[in-house]
Design a protein around this motif. Structure first.
Motif, PDB file in Angstrom:
ATOM      1  N   THR A  93       0.844  -1.206   0.000  1.00 54.90           N
ATOM      2  CA  THR A  93       0.000   0.000   0.000  1.00 54.90           C
ATOM      3  C   THR A  93       0.878   1.253   0.000  1.00 54.90           C
ATOM      4  O   THR A  93       0.716   2.133   0.850  1.00 54.90           O
ATOM      5  N   GLY A 181      -2.750  -3.252   5.162  1.00 47.95           N
ATOM      6  CA  GLY A 181      -2.538  -4.280   4.152  1.00 47.95           C
ATOM      7  C   GLY A 181      -3.503  -4.163   2.989  1.00 47.95           C
ATOM      8  O   GLY A 181      -4.559  -3.531   3.085  1.00 47.95           O
ATOM      9  N   TYR A 182      -3.141  -4.804   1.890  1.00 44.25           N
ATOM     10  CA  TYR A 182      -3.960  -4.815   0.672  1.00 44.25           C
ATOM     11  C   TYR A 182      -4.658  -6.159   0.572  1.00 44.25           C
ATOM     12  O   TYR A 182      -4.019  -7.189   0.374  1.00 44.25           O
ATOM     13  N   GLY A 183      -5.970  -6.154   0.696  1.00 46.93           N
ATOM     14  CA  GLY A 183      -6.743  -7.394   0.746  1.00 46.93           C
ATOM     15  C   GLY A 183      -6.822  -8.163  -0.555  1.00 46.93           C
ATOM     16  O   GLY A 183      -7.211  -9.336  -0.555  1.00 46.93           O
ATOM     17  N   LYS A 185      -4.184  -8.613  -2.578  1.00 48.75           N
ATOM     18  CA  LYS A 185      -2.829  -9.036  -2.928  1.00 48.75           C
ATOM     19  C   LYS A 185      -2.822 -10.521  -3.282  1.00 48.75           C
ATOM     20  O   LYS A 185      -3.480 -11.332  -2.654  1.00 48.75           O
ATOM     21  N   THR A 189      -3.298 -11.139   1.996  1.00 50.45           N
ATOM     22  CA  THR A 189      -2.807  -9.899   2.584  1.00 50.45           C
ATOM     23  C   THR A 189      -1.510 -10.103   3.350  1.00 50.45           C
ATOM     24  O   THR A 189      -0.583  -9.294   3.258  1.00 50.45           O
ATOM     25  N   VAL A 216      -7.488  -3.298   6.503  1.00 47.54           N
ATOM     26  CA  VAL A 216      -7.397  -4.010   5.229  1.00 47.54           C
ATOM     27  C   VAL A 216      -8.137  -3.214   4.159  1.00 47.54           C
ATOM     28  O   VAL A 216      -9.337  -2.949   4.289  1.00 47.54           O
ATOM     29  N   HIS A 218      -9.562  -3.043   0.432  1.00 45.09           N
ATOM     30  CA  HIS A 218      -9.950  -3.895  -0.699  1.00 45.09           C
ATOM     31  C   HIS A 218     -11.323  -3.469  -1.185  1.00 45.09           C
ATOM     32  O   HIS A 218     -12.092  -2.830  -0.462  1.00 45.09           O
TER      33      HIS A 218
END
Length: 312
Positions: A93, A181-183, A185, A189, A216, A218
């Motif tokens: 991110t 975090g990037y959900g 990914k 994550t 998260v 997303h």
């Protein structure tokens, strides 16, 4: 698009490139380093000193002899500025991290790799030249300063730099810590090969870290959200390191890879962080047209009151 190339290249190293070869040291690296150092409001004499501390870690050395600990004197000089309830860890991110780390832009009091001077200097160099910057030393007698400018550098020399930062940054964290975090990914994550898993979680101090807040990002019904997939592994890993840690997770719905949504997502994330820093418990946030739903609800309520007043 504001992307810190240093942060993105760090992600590449985490994905297994740390053992490969990278570009040679830029010939103007010292000039760039000093200029970016001064831009961070550090004195010229200080910048000369920290440049020396930086190069002492690798100049005149066989790259294979460089370790994360080689950079300890450099990071020891800078120290870390993460006070209680301010440490932000992250993965995938970069734009959100950069904007959140600028307090004037987000309103959140956050410390991360994007605004710690020790790493921000390198990140800003890479953003300035629009390319990944690597460095290494040489034992060749043909070099006047012990730095390799002609041959490629092992990626591990820069990898060790970021690893040492991660270890020291995690050790300094206290109170509430945040993980962004990037959900969506690939593979989830949370990755057990990430810097967060390998170097940061194991170095959290269980006696001073009291709570982790996972955020998260997303799209709705896309990827994984709180309580799903690898986020359960993340919770387990955190509790293994800090058994009494309180764990909270918030979903922020939107697409961080869409530059048009980044500001709105930053606002949503900042709302969660600032609320927690004030001792409040925010609800899950949703972004709509760049406006967090809790803010949008307030706007709608105010408009409704105004309409009602006009009809009296």
């Amino acid at each position: 698009m504001w992307i810190l190339l240093g942060i993105l290249s760090l992600l590449a190293m985490v994905n297994g490139q740390e053992g490969g070869q990278c570009s040679p040291t830029p010939r103007n690296l010292e000039i760039l380093y000093r200029e970016e150092c001064i831009k961070l409001l550090l004195r010229n004499t200080t910048c000369e000193f920290v440049w020396t501390r930086f190069t002492d870690a690798f100049a005149g050395m066989d790259p294979s002899q460089v370790t994360p600990q080689s950079y300890f004197p450099y990071f020891q000089y800078f120290g870390t500025s993460n006070s209680s309830d301010t440490s932000l860890f992250w993965t995938q991110t970069p734009e959100l991290v950069e904007m959140l780390s600028c307090m004037c832009a987000s309103g959140a009091n956050i410390v991360s790799s994007a605004n710690e001077p020790s790493t921000a200097i390198i990140n800003n160099i890479e953003r300035r030249v629009s390319e990944v910057v690597r460095w290494c030393g040489t034992t060749s007698g043909n070099s006047t300063d012990g730095i390799e400018y002609n041959m490629s550098c092992p990626c591990s020399v820069a990898f060790d730099f970021f690893e040492q930062f991660s270890v020291l940054f995690a050790r300094a964290a206290q109170g509430v810590i945040f993980f962004l975090g990037y959900g969506e990914k690939v593979n989830g994550t949370f990755s057990e090969s990430s810097f967060f898993a390998k170097y940061e979680i194991p170095n959290l101090n269980a006696t001073v870290v009291t709570r982790v807040v996972v955020i998260v990002v997303h799209r709705s019904n896309q990827g994984e959200g709180c309580g799903q997939g690898t986020l359960n592994n993340l919770q387990t890993a955190l509790k293994d390191q800090v058994p009494n840690i309180a764990y909270d997770c918030f979903d922020v719905f939107g697409d961080p890879t869409n530059s048009a949504e980044v500001q709105g997502l930053t606002n949503c994330t900042a709302d969660i962080i600032t609320s927690i820093q004030k001792g409040q418990n925010p609800e899950n946030n949703t972004c709509s047209s760049g406006v967090p739903m809790q803010r949008l609800s307030l706007v709608i309520a105010v408009v409704a009151v105004l309409i009602a007043m006009c009809t009296l």
